[in-house]
Structure formats: structure tokens, C-alpha cells
Design a protein around this motif. Structure first.
Motif, PDB file in Angstrom:
ATOM      1  N   THR A   1       0.857  -1.193   0.000  1.00 55.76           N
ATOM      2  CA  THR A   1       0.000   0.000   0.000  1.00 55.76           C
ATOM      3  C   THR A   1       0.895   1.245   0.000  1.00 55.76           C
ATOM      4  OG1 THR A   1       0.051   0.065   2.406  1.00 55.76           O
ATOM      5  CG2 THR A   1      -1.881  -1.004   1.414  1.00 55.76           C
ATOM      6  N   GLY A   2       0.240   2.391  -0.081  1.00 52.63           N
ATOM      7  CA  GLY A   2       0.860   3.661   0.286  1.00 52.63           C
ATOM      8  C   GLY A   2       1.905   4.219  -0.643  1.00 52.63           C
ATOM      9  N   ALA A   3       1.755   3.958  -1.983  1.00 45.31           N
ATOM     10  CA  ALA A   3       2.787   4.435  -2.922  1.00 45.31           C
ATOM     11  C   ALA A   3       3.089   5.917  -2.756  1.00 45.31           C
ATOM     12  CB  ALA A   3       2.349   4.152  -4.352  1.00 45.31           C
ATOM     13  N   SER A   4       2.021   6.707  -2.489  1.00 39.82           N
ATOM     14  CA  SER A   4       2.258   8.152  -2.440  1.00 39.82           C
ATOM     15  C   SER A   4       2.282   8.664  -1.002  1.00 39.82           C
ATOM     16  CB  SER A   4       1.173   8.873  -3.242  1.00 39.82           C
ATOM     17  OG  SER A   4      -0.078   8.452  -2.755  1.00 39.82           O
ATOM     18  N   SER A   5       2.384   7.723  -0.045  1.00 40.66           N
ATOM     19  CA  SER A   5       2.348   8.149   1.358  1.00 40.66           C
ATOM     20  C   SER A   5       3.744   8.067   1.982  1.00 40.66           C
ATOM     21  CB  SER A   5       1.369   7.244   2.123  1.00 40.66           C
ATOM     22  OG  SER A   5       1.757   7.126   3.449  1.00 40.66           O
ATOM     23  N   SER A   6       4.001   8.979   2.898  1.00 36.22           N
ATOM     24  CA  SER A   6       5.297   8.920   3.574  1.00 36.22           C
ATOM     25  C   SER A   6       5.171   8.244   4.935  1.00 36.22           C
ATOM     26  CB  SER A   6       5.865  10.338   3.729  1.00 36.22           C
ATOM     27  OG  SER A   6       4.962  11.093   4.502  1.00 36.22           O
ATOM     28  N   ALA A   7       3.992   7.590   5.174  1.00 38.39           N
ATOM     29  CA  ALA A   7       3.800   6.909   6.467  1.00 38.39           C
ATOM     30  C   ALA A   7       4.831   5.792   6.629  1.00 38.39           C
ATOM     31  CB  ALA A   7       2.397   6.321   6.514  1.00 38.39           C
ATOM     32  N   SER A   8       5.190   5.529   7.889  1.00 33.43           N
ATOM     33  CA  SER A   8       6.203   4.502   8.150  1.00 33.43           C
ATOM     34  C   SER A   8       5.770   3.155   7.594  1.00 33.43           C
ATOM     35  CB  SER A   8       6.436   4.386   9.657  1.00 33.43           C
ATOM     36  OG  SER A   8       7.363   3.350   9.899  1.00 33.43           O
TER      37      SER A   8
ATOM     38  N   ALA B   1      15.982   2.652   9.722  1.00 39.58           N
ATOM     39  CA  ALA B   1      16.674   2.084   8.554  1.00 39.58           C
ATOM     40  C   ALA B   1      15.664   1.596   7.512  1.00 39.58           C
ATOM     41  CB  ALA B   1      17.570   0.930   8.999  1.00 39.58           C
ATOM     42  N   VAL B   2      14.602   0.932   7.975  1.00 38.60           N
ATOM     43  CA  VAL B   2      13.585   0.396   7.044  1.00 38.60           C
ATOM     44  C   VAL B   2      12.951   1.548   6.262  1.00 38.60           C
ATOM     45  CG1 VAL B   2      11.337  -0.766   6.920  1.00 38.60           C
ATOM     46  CG2 VAL B   2      13.124  -1.642   8.456  1.00 38.60           C
ATOM     47  N   ASP B   3      12.585   2.611   6.950  1.00 40.18           N
ATOM     48  CA  ASP B   3      11.931   3.745   6.270  1.00 40.18           C
ATOM     49  C   ASP B   3      12.886   4.479   5.332  1.00 40.18           C
ATOM     50  OD1 ASP B   3       9.348   3.371   7.157  1.00 40.18           O
ATOM     51  OD2 ASP B   3       9.731   4.378   9.069  1.00 40.18           O
ATOM     52  N   LEU B   4      14.164   4.510   5.712  1.00 37.31           N
ATOM     53  CA  LEU B   4      15.143   5.174   4.839  1.00 37.31           C
ATOM     54  C   LEU B   4      15.317   4.387   3.534  1.00 37.31           C
ATOM     55  CD1 LEU B   4      16.915   7.693   4.874  1.00 37.31           C
ATOM     56  CD2 LEU B   4      18.761   6.337   5.864  1.00 37.31           C
ATOM     57  N   VAL B   5      15.321   3.064   3.625  1.00 40.63           N
ATOM     58  CA  VAL B   5      15.428   2.235   2.413  1.00 40.63           C
ATOM     59  C   VAL B   5      14.196   2.449   1.530  1.00 40.63           C
ATOM     60  CG1 VAL B   5      15.413  -0.152   1.541  1.00 40.63           C
ATOM     61  CG2 VAL B   5      16.954   0.494   3.404  1.00 40.63           C
ATOM     62  N   ALA B   6      12.991   2.452   2.143  1.00 36.11           N
ATOM     63  CA  ALA B   6      11.752   2.647   1.357  1.00 36.11           C
ATOM     64  C   ALA B   6      11.793   3.992   0.635  1.00 36.11           C
ATOM     65  CB  ALA B   6      10.541   2.559   2.278  1.00 36.11           C
ATOM     66  N   SER B   7      12.199   5.050   1.343  1.00 36.84           N
ATOM     67  CA  SER B   7      12.159   6.364   0.693  1.00 36.84           C
ATOM     68  C   SER B   7      13.239   6.483  -0.373  1.00 36.84           C
ATOM     69  CB  SER B   7      12.187   7.511   1.704  1.00 36.84           C
ATOM     70  OG  SER B   7      13.430   7.570   2.301  1.00 36.84           O
ATOM     71  N   ARG B   8      14.382   5.843  -0.172  1.00 33.86           N
ATOM     72  CA  ARG B   8      15.436   5.906  -1.186  1.00 33.86           C
ATOM     73  C   ARG B   8      15.048   5.110  -2.445  1.00 33.86           C
ATOM     74  NH1 ARG B   8      17.806   8.283  -4.319  1.00 33.86           N
ATOM     75  NH2 ARG B   8      19.803   7.589  -5.124  1.00 33.86           N
ATOM     76  N   LEU B   9      14.409   3.936  -2.249  1.00 31.90           N
ATOM     77  CA  LEU B   9      13.954   3.147  -3.407  1.00 31.90           C
ATOM     78  C   LEU B   9      12.937   3.932  -4.224  1.00 31.90           C
ATOM     79  CD1 LEU B   9      13.599  -0.403  -1.796  1.00 31.90           C
ATOM     80  CD2 LEU B   9      14.978   0.118  -3.811  1.00 31.90           C
ATOM     81  N   ARG B  10      12.012   4.605  -3.522  1.00 28.30           N
ATOM     82  CA  ARG B  10      10.974   5.374  -4.219  1.00 28.30           C
ATOM     83  C   ARG B  10      11.578   6.555  -4.974  1.00 28.30           C
ATOM     84  NH1 ARG B  10       6.610   4.922   0.709  1.00 28.30           N
ATOM     85  NH2 ARG B  10       5.383   3.237  -0.205  1.00 28.30           N
TER      86      ARG B  10
ATOM     87  N   LYS C   1      14.634   6.652  -6.130  1.00 28.04           N
ATOM     88  CA  LYS C   1      15.503   6.175  -7.214  1.00 28.04           C
ATOM     89  C   LYS C   1      14.714   5.531  -8.362  1.00 28.04           C
ATOM     90  CE  LYS C   1      19.756   3.516  -7.757  1.00 28.04           C
ATOM     91  NZ  LYS C   1      20.810   2.790  -7.089  1.00 28.04           N
ATOM     92  N   PHE C   2      13.725   4.689  -7.994  1.00 27.28           N
ATOM     93  CA  PHE C   2      13.033   3.905  -9.037  1.00 27.28           C
ATOM     94  C   PHE C   2      11.569   4.305  -9.223  1.00 27.28           C
ATOM     95  CE2 PHE C   2      16.235   0.823  -7.216  1.00 27.28           C
ATOM     96  CZ  PHE C   2      17.093   0.820  -8.306  1.00 27.28           C
ATOM     97  N   GLY C   3      11.092   5.288  -8.458  1.00 24.30           N
ATOM     98  CA  GLY C   3       9.702   5.734  -8.602  1.00 24.30           C
ATOM     99  C   GLY C   3       8.819   5.182  -7.505  1.00 24.30           C
ATOM    100  N   PRO C   4       7.666   5.881  -7.239  1.00 27.95           N
ATOM    101  CA  PRO C   4       6.788   5.444  -6.156  1.00 27.95           C
ATOM    102  C   PRO C   4       6.146   4.084  -6.453  1.00 27.95           C
ATOM    103  CG  PRO C   4       5.855   7.335  -7.339  1.00 27.95           C
ATOM    104  CD  PRO C   4       7.194   7.084  -7.934  1.00 27.95           C
ATOM    105  N   ARG C   5       6.073   3.219  -5.464  1.00 22.35           N
ATOM    106  CA  ARG C   5       5.418   1.905  -5.579  1.00 22.35           C
ATOM    107  C   ARG C   5       4.699   1.629  -4.265  1.00 22.35           C
ATOM    108  NH1 ARG C   5       8.625  -1.040  -9.441  1.00 22.35           N
ATOM    109  NH2 ARG C   5       8.807   0.684 -10.878  1.00 22.35           N
ATOM    110  N   ASP C   6       3.657   0.815  -4.337  1.00 18.09           N
ATOM    111  CA  ASP C   6       3.064   0.288  -3.105  1.00 18.09           C
ATOM    112  C   ASP C   6       4.064  -0.664  -2.464  1.00 18.09           C
ATOM    113  OD1 ASP C   6       0.694   1.653  -3.298  1.00 18.09           O
ATOM    114  OD2 ASP C   6      -0.386   0.002  -4.276  1.00 18.09           O
TER     115      ASP C   6
ATOM    116  N   GLN D   1      11.555  -6.750  -4.095  1.00 15.40           N
ATOM    117  CA  GLN D   1      10.581  -7.590  -4.820  1.00 15.40           C
ATOM    118  C   GLN D   1       9.558  -6.736  -5.548  1.00 15.40           C
ATOM    119  OE1 GLN D   1       9.195 -11.060  -2.113  1.00 15.40           O
ATOM    120  NE2 GLN D   1       9.271  -9.166  -0.940  1.00 15.40           N
ATOM    121  N   TYR D   2       9.265  -5.581  -4.981  1.00  4.63           N
ATOM    122  CA  TYR D   2       8.229  -4.708  -5.552  1.00  4.63           C
ATOM    123  C   TYR D   2       8.830  -3.800  -6.624  1.00  4.63           C
ATOM    124  CZ  TYR D   2       5.811  -6.790  -1.767  1.00  4.63           C
ATOM    125  OH  TYR D   2       5.265  -7.742  -0.941  1.00  4.63           O
TER     126      TYR D   2
END
Ligand code: C5P
Length: 329
Positions: free
Chosen positions: A59-66, A92-101, A103-108, A146-147
Motif C-alpha cells: 500500500t501507500g505508494a504516495s504516502s510517507s507513512a512509516s 533504517a527500514v523507512d530510509l530504504v523505502a524512501s530511497r527506493l521510491r 531512485k526507481f519511482g513510487p510503488r506500493d 521484490q516490488y
């Protein structure tokens, strides 16, 4: 009626290894408040176990929620470890999510639960919190990739994120033996021959790293500080020889006087370890854990049993180095 989205929850586990500083040279504070270091890190067999579990569909492709839903801590050294978003592993988990988004674009992405089993003393000078953080970086990169059809951030980028999270995080990600400069985050791998046996004696109460660095500045201002010991040649040569006796003669820690000044009881522990047969005893990093280099694991086990009987409110364990950094298992 459309079928509900199904998801296949997945779980990954990593080992997060502790470190000991074989040499810890601390220079004057810099303008940013950090101290310039010349340190030799070695990772240890003792480790925490960090597990990341997907607990919901993406979920939450466009959300910055943890992306972290919960964090649970157990194990012999769980006491005092934060089980909320102030824990570096959570961040660390949230930093990886925000960096992936980025770098590669927003995803759920899925939400995840984190579980830490603490085998490393908390606030003990062995980088336990940093090691958990490093393991969480690898786990989040593995899970979220994976996503992104398996696009991962890769080692260099993870090292960059590690340095943003803390001075010891890059080394605990990498493991082995390394020279650390800057605030400890600039790493150069070093050769280390053989394996070294240690007895570690942990204390009932932790020490705050900033407080120990501040105490060293205070001691130096009063003309009572040691160092700075910025030359790591002796320890480098000892590691090349592979001889524990030689390494024992080269161990150095500029923070030791500050840690002992804040915790005078450590003097007794250091003395007891040497009397029990260790080659040398030092405070580990900013303390209060004391590290005793021994000729072999049998002697290290004797040191642990004698010191923990002699000094109240201490616990201990044997560990060997070098070991891996943060690794998926
Ligand atoms: O980098 P980290 O957040 O782990 O550092 C914790 C604290 O330790 C810093 O806020 C600083 O007070 C102290 N520190 C320092 N010099 C370093 C590393 C840490 O003064 N090289």
C-alpha cells in the motif's frame, strides 16, 4: 464481486554482528560536534538476530507513512532497547523505502514487523544498535526490492544510508577488520591473520556515547586526557602477525580514561580480568563493556566465569573475531 487481493507474507532473517575497537584514537571535536577518529574495528562472532516480516499487502505508494508496523525486542540483552520509531533499525527500514521510491519511482510497499533478539549488550560500546540498523538496511532492501522487480539499492548505496544513520553503522554493515577514519564511517579493509579469542564482561547499566566523548574533552581541557593516538601502525602490524600476544601489546583506547572516570567500578573489572588470565583488558569502545583478549577460548571462558563471580552485577560471554558484518541467513 472481485476477489480480495491476496498476498504471501514473507519473512527474512539476518545476523547483526558486534564490533570491538582494537585501536580507538580520538582527536579534538570538529565543528559538527563529532570527533575525528583513527580506529581499527574488528567484528565479532557474538550477534543479534534481526527478523523482518511482511504483515500486510503493499500500500501507500504516495504516502510517507512509516512502513514499520511494530518492533519487538527479546533475548538476554533486551532491557533498555527502544521498541519504537526511535530505534535505528526502524529508521533504517523507512530510509530504504524512501530511497527506493526516490531512485526507481513510487510503488506500493508492504508494511513490516521487526523482531530483534539481543545477544549484544545494549549501550555497551559494542555497536549493538548500529548492527541491528545495518541488518535492517539489508533486510528492507531485500524485501522491498521484490516490488521493484528485484532492483536493489546495492552495497555502495546501502553504505551511504548507513553513514546517515550513525558513525558505526557502515562498519557493522561491512564486518571483518577495517581502519575507520572521519567520524568512523570512512572505511578501509585491513588484513587480519588468524582468529582472536575474547572474554567480554558487560555491566548492569549502559553508558551514553556522547557523555563519554564529552568527558574526554573535559579531561583534556583539564590537562588530564590521553592521546590523541592517531597512529594505528602497531595494531596493523600485530594483526599481520596473527599473534594474540602481540595484538594484546598494541590495543589502545583513548576513550578508556573517560569511561573509567564516569564509571570507576570498571577499574576493578579490568584488574579482575587480567588476574584471571587475560593477556590484556580494555574498555570496549565507549564502554562500559570490558574486552579481554585471551590466548584461546578456554582461557576466555575461565575469565568470564571468574570475573562474573567476583564482580557483582556483571555478565559475560566469549566471542571470537574477525567475523561477518550484517548478513542475511
Ligand atoms: O554517530 P552516532 O550517532 O553513533 O554518534 C553518537 C554520538 O557520539 C554523537 O552524537 C557524538 O556525541 C559522539 N561521537 C563523536 N565522534 C564520533 C562518533 C560519535 O563525538 N566520531
Amino acid at each position: 464481486m472481485s476477489a480480495p487481493m491476496s498476498f504471501d507474507p514473507r519473512v527474512w532473517t539476518a545476523h547483526a554482528h558486534a564490533k570491538v575497537n582494537l585501536h580507538l584514537g580520538v582527536a579534538e571535536p570538529r565543528e559538527d560536534g563529532f570527533h575525528e577518529l583513527a580506529t581499527v574495528f574488528q567484528s565479532l562472532s557474538i550477534h543479534d538476530v534481526v527478523t523482518l516480516e511482511e504483515v500486510g499487502g503493499p500500500t501507500g505508494a504516495s504516502s510517507s507513512a512509516s512502513r514499520v508496523l511494530s518492533l519487538e525486542v527479546d533475548g538476554p540483552y533486551a532491557l533498555g532497547v527502544p521498541a519504537d520509531s526511535s530505534n535505528l533499525a526502524w529508521r533504517a527500514v523507512d530510509l530504504v523505502a524512501s530511497r527506493l521510491r526516490e531512485k526507481f519511482g513510487p510503488r506500493d510497499l508492504p508494511q513490516v514487523a521487526l523482531y530483534l533478539t539481543k545477544g549484544i549488550p545494549a549501550a555497551g560500546g559494542m555497536a549493538g544498535g548500529s548492527a541491528d540498523c545495518a541488518a535492517a538496511l539489508r533486510l528492507a532492501d531485500r524485501c522491498f526490492s521484490q516490488y521493484y522487480t528485484m532492483d536493489t539499492l546495492g552495497e555502495d548505496e546501502l553504505m551511504g544510508l548507513a553513514a546517515q544513520l550513525g558513525s558505526d553503522v557502515p562498519f557493522t554493515l561491512m564486518g571483518g577488520t577495517a581502519l575507520g577514519t572521519g567520524r568512523g564511517e570512512q572505511l578501509t579493509p585491513m588484513i587480519s591473520r588468524g582468529s582472536y579469542a575474547w572474554a567480554f564482561i558487560s555491566s548492569h547499566e549502559g553508558l551514553s556515547t556522547p557523555a563519554v566523548f564529552a568527558k574526554l574533552d573535559e579531561l583534556r581541557a583539564a590537562g588530564r586526557g590521553v592521546g590523541p593516538s592517531m597512529d594505528t601502525t602497531a595494531v596493523g602490524q600485530a594483526l599481520m602477525s596473527g599473534k594474540a600476544q602481540r595484538l594484546a601489546g598494541a590495543l589502545a583506547n583513548d576513550l578508556q580514561a573517560a569511561a573509567v572516570s564516569l564509571r570507576p567500578d570498571l577499574r576493578k573489572t579490568l584488574k579482575a580480568g587480567k588476574a584471571a588470565g587475560a593477556l590484556c583488558g580494555i574498555v570496549s569502545g565507549s564502554g562500559p563493556t570490558c574486552a579481554f583478549l585471551c590466548e584461546d577460548e578456554g582461557i576466555a571462558a575461565d575469565v568470564v566465569s571468574q570475573v562474573t563471580v567476583e564482580i557483582p552485577k556483571t555478565r559475560g560471554f566469549v566471542a571470537t573475531g574477525p567475523a561477518a558484518g550484517a548478513v542475511l541467513v
